[in-house]
Design a protein around this motif. Structure first.
Motif, PDB file in Angstrom:
ATOM      1  N   GLU A 136       7.432  17.290  20.351  1.00  0.00           N
ATOM      2  CA  GLU A 136       6.565  17.815  19.411  1.00  0.00           C
ATOM      3  C   GLU A 136       7.219  17.092  18.090  1.00  0.00           C
ATOM      4  O   GLU A 136       6.624  16.557  17.206  1.00  0.00           O
ATOM      5  N   VAL A 137       8.735  17.275  18.151  1.00  0.00           N
ATOM      6  CA  VAL A 137       9.293  16.694  16.857  1.00  0.00           C
ATOM      7  C   VAL A 137       9.182  15.327  16.826  1.00  0.00           C
ATOM      8  O   VAL A 137       9.067  14.554  15.819  1.00  0.00           O
ATOM      9  N   GLU A 138       9.215  14.540  17.926  1.00  0.00           N
ATOM     10  CA  GLU A 138       8.822  12.998  17.824  1.00  0.00           C
ATOM     11  C   GLU A 138       7.400  12.631  17.020  1.00  0.00           C
ATOM     12  O   GLU A 138       7.185  12.092  16.254  1.00  0.00           O
ATOM     13  N   ARG A 139       6.553  13.407  17.500  1.00  0.00           N
ATOM     14  CA  ARG A 139       4.890  13.395  17.106  1.00  0.00           C
ATOM     15  C   ARG A 139       5.264  13.511  15.468  1.00  0.00           C
ATOM     16  O   ARG A 139       4.734  12.831  14.529  1.00  0.00           O
ATOM     17  N   LYS A 140       5.818  14.696  15.125  1.00  0.00           N
ATOM     18  CA  LYS A 140       5.898  15.155  13.772  1.00  0.00           C
ATOM     19  C   LYS A 140       6.555  13.950  12.874  1.00  0.00           C
ATOM     20  O   LYS A 140       6.214  13.718  11.853  1.00  0.00           O
ATOM     21  N   ILE A 141       7.716  13.446  13.456  1.00  0.00           N
ATOM     22  CA  ILE A 141       8.346  12.708  12.770  1.00  0.00           C
ATOM     23  C   ILE A 141       7.601  11.188  12.492  1.00  0.00           C
ATOM     24  O   ILE A 141       7.664  10.524  11.451  1.00  0.00           O
ATOM     25  N   LEU A 142       6.938  10.936  13.660  1.00  0.00           N
ATOM     26  CA  LEU A 142       6.109   9.633  13.361  1.00  0.00           C
ATOM     27  C   LEU A 142       5.018   9.731  12.314  1.00  0.00           C
ATOM     28  O   LEU A 142       4.623   8.801  11.695  1.00  0.00           O
ATOM     29  N   ASN A 143       4.598  11.192  12.136  1.00  0.00           N
ATOM     30  CA  ASN A 143       3.657  11.086  11.398  1.00  0.00           C
ATOM     31  C   ASN A 143       3.962  11.747   9.703  1.00  0.00           C
ATOM     32  O   ASN A 143       3.299  11.948   8.900  1.00  0.00           O
ATOM     33  N   ALA A 144       5.309  11.533   9.732  1.00  0.00           N
ATOM     34  CA  ALA A 144       5.913  12.230   8.349  1.00  0.00           C
ATOM     35  C   ALA A 144       5.751  11.141   7.178  1.00  0.00           C
ATOM     36  O   ALA A 144       5.440  10.067   7.483  1.00  0.00           O
ATOM     37  N   PHE A 145       5.634  11.633   6.076  1.00  0.00           N
ATOM     38  CA  PHE A 145       5.616  10.869   4.922  1.00  0.00           C
ATOM     39  C   PHE A 145       6.764  10.064   4.557  1.00  0.00           C
ATOM     40  O   PHE A 145       7.675  10.757   4.405  1.00  0.00           O
ATOM     41  N   THR A 146       6.350   8.943   4.360  1.00  0.00           N
ATOM     42  CA  THR A 146       7.923   7.980   3.945  1.00  0.00           C
ATOM     43  C   THR A 146       7.508   7.315   2.509  1.00  0.00           C
ATOM     44  O   THR A 146       6.584   7.506   2.112  1.00  0.00           O
ATOM     45  N   GLY A 147       8.828   6.784   2.271  1.00  0.00           N
ATOM     46  CA  GLY A 147       8.644   5.814   1.217  1.00  0.00           C
ATOM     47  C   GLY A 147       8.631   4.456   1.299  1.00  0.00           C
ATOM     48  O   GLY A 147       8.551   3.459   0.644  1.00  0.00           O
ATOM     49  N   GLY A 148       7.946   4.164   2.559  1.00  0.00           N
ATOM     50  CA  GLY A 148       7.712   2.815   3.033  1.00  0.00           C
ATOM     51  C   GLY A 148       6.655   2.107   2.399  1.00  0.00           C
ATOM     52  O   GLY A 148       5.555   2.805   1.986  1.00  0.00           O
ATOM     53  N   GLN A 149       6.444   0.728   2.539  1.00  0.00           N
ATOM     54  CA  GLN A 149       5.143  -0.051   2.044  1.00  0.00           C
ATOM     55  C   GLN A 149       4.085   0.068   3.166  1.00  0.00           C
ATOM     56  O   GLN A 149       4.303   0.589   4.377  1.00  0.00           O
ATOM     57  N   GLY A 150       2.828  -0.265   3.031  1.00  0.00           N
ATOM     58  CA  GLY A 150       1.851  -0.586   3.840  1.00  0.00           C
ATOM     59  C   GLY A 150       1.891  -0.947   5.337  1.00  0.00           C
ATOM     60  O   GLY A 150       1.549  -0.795   6.365  1.00  0.00           O
ATOM     61  N   ASN A 151       2.737  -2.194   5.126  1.00  0.00           N
ATOM     62  CA  ASN A 151       2.942  -2.965   6.258  1.00  0.00           C
ATOM     63  C   ASN A 151       4.344  -3.649   6.258  1.00  0.00           C
ATOM     64  O   ASN A 151       4.822  -3.596   5.371  1.00  0.00           O
ATOM     65  N   LEU A 152       4.625  -4.089   7.527  1.00  0.00           N
ATOM     66  CA  LEU A 152       6.112  -4.701   7.868  1.00  0.00           C
ATOM     67  C   LEU A 152       6.340  -5.858   6.811  1.00  0.00           C
ATOM     68  O   LEU A 152       7.491  -5.846   6.223  1.00  0.00           O
ATOM     69  N   GLU A 153       5.253  -6.743   6.566  1.00  0.00           N
ATOM     70  CA  GLU A 153       5.721  -7.807   5.665  1.00  0.00           C
ATOM     71  C   GLU A 153       5.957  -7.529   4.287  1.00  0.00           C
ATOM     72  O   GLU A 153       7.019  -7.785   3.749  1.00  0.00           O
ATOM     73  N   ASP A 154       5.109  -6.353   3.786  1.00  0.00           N
ATOM     74  CA  ASP A 154       5.657  -5.656   2.286  1.00  0.00           C
ATOM     75  C   ASP A 154       6.900  -5.115   2.250  1.00  0.00           C
ATOM     76  O   ASP A 154       7.493  -5.322   1.294  1.00  0.00           O
ATOM     77  N   GLN A 155       7.286  -4.611   3.189  1.00  0.00           N
ATOM     78  CA  GLN A 155       8.324  -3.668   3.386  1.00  0.00           C
ATOM     79  C   GLN A 155       9.448  -4.533   3.456  1.00  0.00           C
ATOM     80  O   GLN A 155      10.605  -4.405   2.714  1.00  0.00           O
ATOM     81  N   ARG A 156       9.419  -5.836   4.319  1.00  0.00           N
ATOM     82  CA  ARG A 156      10.261  -6.879   4.314  1.00  0.00           C
ATOM     83  C   ARG A 156      10.761  -7.435   2.693  1.00  0.00           C
ATOM     84  O   ARG A 156      11.719  -7.782   2.227  1.00  0.00           O
ATOM     85  N   LYS A 157       9.435  -7.713   2.015  1.00  0.00           N
ATOM     86  CA  LYS A 157       9.475  -8.083   0.804  1.00  0.00           C
ATOM     87  C   LYS A 157       9.922  -7.439  -0.304  1.00  0.00           C
ATOM     88  O   LYS A 157      10.815  -7.605  -0.880  1.00  0.00           O
ATOM     89  N   TYR A 158       9.464  -5.980  -0.394  1.00  0.00           N
ATOM     90  CA  TYR A 158       9.634  -5.199  -1.637  1.00  0.00           C
ATOM     91  C   TYR A 158      10.608  -4.118  -1.215  1.00  0.00           C
ATOM     92  O   TYR A 158      11.142  -3.433  -2.136  1.00  0.00           O
ATOM     93  N   GLY A 159      10.788  -3.854   0.027  1.00  0.00           N
ATOM     94  CA  GLY A 159      11.599  -2.879   0.449  1.00  0.00           C
ATOM     95  C   GLY A 159      11.004  -1.499   0.334  1.00  0.00           C
ATOM     96  O   GLY A 159       9.766  -1.309  -0.246  1.00  0.00           O
ATOM     97  N   GLY A 160      11.640  -0.412   0.966  1.00  0.00           N
ATOM     98  CA  GLY A 160      11.079   0.850   0.746  1.00  0.00           C
ATOM     99  C   GLY A 160      11.554   1.749  -0.411  1.00  0.00           C
ATOM    100  O   GLY A 160      12.463   1.398  -1.230  1.00  0.00           O
ATOM    101  N   ASN A 161      10.925   2.947  -0.626  1.00  0.00           N
ATOM    102  CA  ASN A 161      11.529   3.770  -1.713  1.00  0.00           C
ATOM    103  C   ASN A 161      11.980   5.132  -1.240  1.00  0.00           C
ATOM    104  O   ASN A 161      11.366   6.224  -0.962  1.00  0.00           O
ATOM    105  N   PRO A 162      13.495   4.935  -0.725  1.00  0.00           N
ATOM    106  CA  PRO A 162      13.942   6.321  -0.058  1.00  0.00           C
ATOM    107  C   PRO A 162      13.700   7.533  -0.900  1.00  0.00           C
ATOM    108  O   PRO A 162      14.034   8.658  -0.387  1.00  0.00           O
ATOM    109  N   ASN A 163      13.669   7.331  -2.403  1.00  0.00           N
ATOM    110  CA  ASN A 163      13.838   8.537  -3.104  1.00  0.00           C
ATOM    111  C   ASN A 163      12.616   9.537  -2.923  1.00  0.00           C
ATOM    112  O   ASN A 163      12.701  10.904  -3.155  1.00  0.00           O
TER     113      ASN A 163
END
Lengths: 362, 362
Positions: free
Chosen positions: A268-295
């Motif tokens: 259950e926990v695995e499913r919950k975390i996979l669906n959790a709200f993050t500060g990440g970008q929409g895709n891997l490319e943008d994430q690599r480029k702009y980074g995420g927002n941990p705040n």
């Protein structure tokens, strides 16, 4: 203390400073440094406001007996928001030998109609009791009880009731004449919980502390109002920020979809975390480029609050912002840590279930 | 049954028939004769009204388990008005083996501010307990307890609380928002008292009876309202007329000058009776000439209720009316009987004081 922690940013979103002004409490930041315990909850600014916390800490430093009261209303299971509070209680117990009073209010669960029967409320309460024991509280320094089992608490509630009027209760709790009289009386039980460490049988008047969300401050305030009338020291309060829920916002037992529970199944926990709200970008490319927002990222906040030390946290934060760390990796890290924690914890709960009767008062 | 007993006359003064209409109860006189117990309290018309007393008696005749509930609020000592009620309880216990539940509500005494402290209320309650034991209740058939000692009763009160609203309690009891929440909750405790004989631990649903003054009927009525909702049979009520006080009017614990208490000093009783209101003439000459009026005479009523059988009562009445009997003689007769009764009773109370803990629940 870091000038701006992830929690400080969150605090700006929720405007905790405004809450301090609104409730007339004191900011933790105005305390003398030597009165602030060396614990993450303070360093990260999670404990942000108080009433008489300075007096509580001074009493500890002077070697006086003090107590913490930390109640639990068992309408839902224990989630990680509760865990944060109880781990803090545990810190005070381990570091300073503070006696911790833990009233489990199954009566409240019943009169607020959160469950259908008293039997159900009691069953929930016993489950909570086992979980709290499993966290590692010392029996010698813990007074835990379930209201419906430790019914002598009601004598004290009746005693205190003469300090209140229905008008005052209505104003403080927002009650109307359509509620039931059990619920109208419950604030007296709550006051009894807050003041009971000061009863003669528990060593008489002393500084006590209640760890709560600031939204519950009013309950402490009305107990403070009558404390002196009955010969007690006014209980202090330490206000903790809300732990964010899985979708952002507050983790709240009344919204199960926001919660990770301590008895969640491992998958259950695995499913919950996979669906959790993050500060990440929409895709891997943008994430690599702009980074995420941990705040704004709940995954980061759970890691920071429960699983990383501050050095690890800072590094993790940097890697996220710089685009080195992908949300998938980060989530997997949290999932692994959560799984390990829950697996071990749930084993301890099984053992604790056998100890409940010995542990509980009454 | 006498057509007109001294108590019937009194009843016309107080218009008990009007009360029956007003409260919507049933007159005892409408019961089938075979359902009326052979006891003075019925023969003299002191028990004048009821709710479901027929069902209670039918259950007895069918050999079913029934119970009586007869509470005591220990703000004052036990007086002869209470004695009349408890002697009737005792009659049902002795004659039919009825189990009698006696809740002593020291919590009520405290929340209604009749005493300053809970300790004082408890002390009063224990005194009452000893007096009740001394009356001769059988332990096997008596469930007596003091609320503050038998605190599990509050779990049941909380259960029932969900059947009420504050509005309903206010209407029934005349409460306002200026009262304390302990008092607002107390009606739930009172309902718990009335319905507790029907709890599984006491044998489950059964016909129960409450002996009260009709002024207290509303408390039974609101417990009847919710009984079915919680799976209980609605408790019945037997309404007793008020015992007149020393000055006429009602003997009432809130007016000590109207009462003969069961712990009155022997000399005190003599003074009280010498000053009591009688139906006598102003002087001996007129008394001989015109006779007295036993119908309004409290001395006669005390004799008739507690000390004379009906043959003696009729003769006494005749002698009074014909001017044979002077008030002084009559008072002396009552004084002698009271002294004897109280002397013996107070000895029994001394012995009962040692048995309290064994006798009480919880």
């Amino acid at each position: 203390m870091r000038e701006v922690s992830p929690f400080e940013v969150e605090s700006k979103e929720l405007d905790y400073e405004k809450l301090i002004r609104q409730f007339g409490t004191q900011p933790i930041s105005s305390l003398k440094k030597n009165l602030i315990p060396d614990h993450k909850i303070f360093r990260l600014g999670i404990a942000f406001s108080h009433r008489d916390f300075d007096k509580f800490m001074q009493a500890i430093k002077q070697g006086k007996k003090v107590a913490i009261v930390s109640g639990f209303q068992p309408s839902s299971g224990m989630h990680f928001g509760h865990l944060m509070t109880f781990q803090t209680n545990l810190f005070f117990q381990k570091k300073y030998g503070v006696e911790v009073f833990i009233p489990i209010s199954d009566d409240e669960t019943y009169v607020t109609r959160k469950v259908e029967t008293q039997e159900q409320a009691l069953e929930n309460a016993k489950k909570i009791a086992a979980q709290i024991i499993a966290l590692g509280f010392k029996k010698r320094l813990t007074k835990m009880f379930i209201d419906s089992q430790y019914t002598k608490i009601y004598n004290f509630a009746f005693k205190l009731s003469r300090g209140y009027t229905i008008s005052l209760i209505k104003d403080a709790y927002g009650f109307t004449d359509s509620i039931n009289p059990g619920l109208m009386f419950y604030p007296c039980v709550q006051a009894a919980h807050l003041l009971m460490p000061q009863l003669d049988e528990f060593g008489g008047p002393k500084h006590t502390l209640v760890l709560i969300g600031i939204d519950q401050d009013v309950y402490v305030r009305i107990a403070r109002d009558i404390a002196e009338k009955f010969g007690f020291i006014r209980p202090g309060a330490l206000h903790l920020k809300f732990l964010p829920g899985l979708k952002g916002g507050k983790m709240s037992g009344s919204k199960p979809e926001t919660c990770i529970y301590l008895d969640d199944k491992i998958e259950e926990v695995e499913r919950k975390i996979l669906n959790a709200f993050t500060g990440g970008q929409g895709n891997l490319e943008d994430q690599r480029k702009y980074g995420g927002n941990p705040n704004i990222c709940v995954v980061f906040k759970y890691l920071a609050t429960f699983f990383l030390n501050e050095k690890e946290m800072t590094e993790h934060e940097r890697n996220c912002k710089s685009g080195k760390l992908m949300c998938g990796e980060c989530k997997q890290m949290l999932i692994n840590k959560l799984k390990k924690f829950l697996r071990e914890f749930q084993k301890k709960v099984k053992k604790a279930e056998e100890k409940i009767d010995k542990f509980l008062l009454g």
